[in-house]
Design a protein around this motif. Sequence first.
Motif, PDB file in Angstrom:
ATOM      1  N   THR A 117       0.846  -1.211   0.000  1.00 25.99           N
ATOM      2  CA  THR A 117       0.000   0.000   0.000  1.00 25.99           C
ATOM      3  C   THR A 117       0.880   1.259   0.000  1.00 25.99           C
ATOM      4  N   ASP A 120       2.365   1.640  -3.450  1.00 28.65           N
ATOM      5  CA  ASP A 120       1.314   2.150  -4.342  1.00 28.65           C
ATOM      6  C   ASP A 120       1.181   3.669  -4.213  1.00 28.65           C
ATOM      7  N   VAL A 308      -6.408   2.833  -1.410  1.00 30.75           N
ATOM      8  CA  VAL A 308      -5.022   2.598  -0.977  1.00 30.75           C
ATOM      9  C   VAL A 308      -4.874   2.905   0.507  1.00 30.75           C
TER      10      VAL A 308
END
Length: 445
Positions: A117, A120, A308
């Motif tokens: 995460t 990302d 996210v």
Amino acid sequence: MAARGEFSSRMGFVLAAAGSAVGLGNIWGFPTQVASNGGAAFVLVYIVLAFLLAYPVLMAELIIGRYTRSNMVDALGKISGSNIGRATGVWGFVTVSLILSFYALVAGWMLSHFLQTISDMLGQDAISTWLVSSSYTRDILFCGIFLCLTASIVTGGVKQGIELWSVRLMPALFIIIVLLIIYVSTLDGAVEGWKAYLLPNFSLIMDPDLLISAMGQAFFSMSLGVGTMLVYGSYVSKKENLPTLGASVALVDIGVAILAGMLIIPAMYVALHNGVKIFSDSGALIEGPNLIFAVLPSLFETMGTVGVYVAFVFFALMIIAALTSSISMLEVPVAYVVESKGIERKPAVWALTLLVFIISSTIAFNMGSLFGFVIDLTTKYSQPLLGLVLCIFAGWVWKRDQILAELKHGNQQVEHSIFWKIWPWYVRFVCPVVIAIMFYRSITA
């Protein structure tokens, strides 16, 4: 030898013991059990069985631990006065080490998804892909990092390690779950999930499969049979009233399981609304690793940019749940090696962590044949049998006047309480029979 550690406060013990009980199983196992077994009817049966079955066994472990002030091997040796007790302790030591070895692999996956995460957010797509792609390198690396995190807490001992971090991590876990529940409940599809979770199907309430499932969930969710509660009990002050302390642990554990259901089931139905498949081919809700590593990440992807951040918070929650359990598991063999073998705590912790890591690596290299086998061997066979043996020790082997004297340390009037009128015969006759039936049903199912 250094003085034994002791929890400095009642809250410290309750949060540490509840943390031991609150693991990944509560967060992925309990919710899907509920949804697949009559919704609120399962919750009701689970709460009843948690107090009828799990609480008496939990009390047996806490009383044995505090009375003997010992690790599991020495404690069972003392109350049985025989090598059978010590052998049972060694069996518990081996079982909990094996549980930790596969648990660390799963927790490592949580860690890699958590880091994904972050990558990302930073736009590092290649790193993100590697973090969520299965490989020996990834599995062993993050398993090792998770075990090092666990070991670094356990090296601090009871007050400066286990208690200090449990008091920080458990409130964080509660806050994260509640915030995620509030957020998920605002999304389309959540209402259907709440209905599946809260509306009882009472026609299922006496279904033998539901009863066995609820019994198993109640028993395993409190991490009973492998000595974690026994060892934690050995660090409790003599001034504490054990029956109320044990009830507090059971209530916190049940509370977290129910909260997890309030998060996971609505989230699954939000995923369904967003086009994610949440039912398996047999029509049952997807559970276990597939739920955590397939269904929920797919849901987070459908949320756009905010997904996210929700994923970041969710996997942080999973890591906290994993850590509060893993520190109690590692403490079982550590307590034995430190007290019985006279080894200093720090080298004992790191040597045992290395041993667990070697077992984890062996499982990772033979995932197809060993992963499911070790899980079944420990949780399906070994844990209930250890619980059964603990009931026999507490109900039949250990002298009742010694048990009463131990309980009186925290409550002089305990022999006039409802607890003392029920618990001794209950742990003697009812618990062994129920556990034996549950064990038989689980292996013949």
